[in-house]
Design an enzyme around this catalytic site. Structure first.
Site: not given
Ligand code: AMP
Length: 209
Positions: A14, A89, A123, A156, A167
């Site tokens: 994404k 989410r 990554r 990360r 995740r």
């Molecule tokens: P991402 O960069 O989208 O993979 O998000 C990294 C982390 O941020 C996730 O594993 C969650 O801990 C947190 N996070 C991001 N977006 C959300 C969301 N919409 N709801 C809850 N936690 C989020």
């Protein structure tokens, strides 16, 4: 008014596609992960609270995410649409979003789960320009350094294996049910997210026109 969501498991690509999709739709790209990581870096109260959930690969509590996203959506550049990446989410977030601004299109990134762990743990990203690499499938020319600006690449903390597995489980349990939620609203567009980024981009282009 394009109000579009990119939905898919972590590692489905994404983030890699989001910038050009947002640009071609003429809307801002809103990644809740990026907004939360910025809050953590800045050391805001919200960032401090979110940090431990993120490190473990768990979802940050809805009220924190809704607060940070609500602030961003109220900015003038979101008036004529937006591209959401990493939000919603779970069903609570999807219903909250429905009340703020109903979504007209959800692009669902479909990819077998077996491909995801390698994508996540491999990554690396550039902290300066945001370019994303993968040590297995798209390594930088010089190990650990960005091709564009030479900055040292970042791994990360939530891309390490333990958090990455959490995740994926969280996605399966909490986020995957949104596929049925949006299918029921007739706004779901499946995208085959396997293969190289330009192949995936071509499939997205066929859907967004
Ligand atoms: P991402 O960069 O989208 O993979 O998000 C990294 C982390 O941020 C996730 O594993 C969650 O801990 C947190 N996070 C991001 N977006 C959300 C969301 N919409 N709801 C809850 N936690 C989020």
């Amino acid at each position: 008014m394009p109000r579009v969501v990119l939905l898919g498991p972590p590692g489905s690509g994404k983030g890699t596609q989001s910038e050009w999709v947002a640009h071609s739709l003429g809307v801002p790209h809103l990644s809740t992960g990026d907004l939360l990581r910025a809050a953590v870096r800045e050391g805001t109260k919200l960032g401090l609270e979110a940090d431990r959930f993120m490190r473990e690969g768990r979802l940050v509590p809805d009220e924190l995410v809704l607060a940070i996203l609500g602030d961003r959506l109220s900015m003038p550049d979101c008036r004529d649409g937006f591209l959401l990446d990493g939000f919603p989410r779970n069903e609570v977030q999807a219903e909250a979003l429905d009340r703020i601004a109903p979504i007209e299109r959800v692009l669902s990134f479909e990819i077998p789960e077996s491909a995801l762990l390698e994508r996540l743990t491999g990554r690396r990203s550039c902290p300066k320009c945001g370019t994303v690499y993968n040590i297995h499938t798209r390594p930088p020319r010089v190990a650990d350094h960005c091709d564009n600006d030479g900055a040292t690449l970042v791994h990360r903390s939530d891309d390490h294996e333990g958090a990455a597995r959490t995740r994926l489980e969280v996605y399966r349990r909490e986020t995957a049910p949104l596929l049925a939620f949006y299918a029921g609203r007739h706004v779901l567009f499946p995208i085959d997210a396997t293969g190289a980024p330009d192949e995936v981009a071509a499939r997205i282009r066929r859907v967004i026109g």
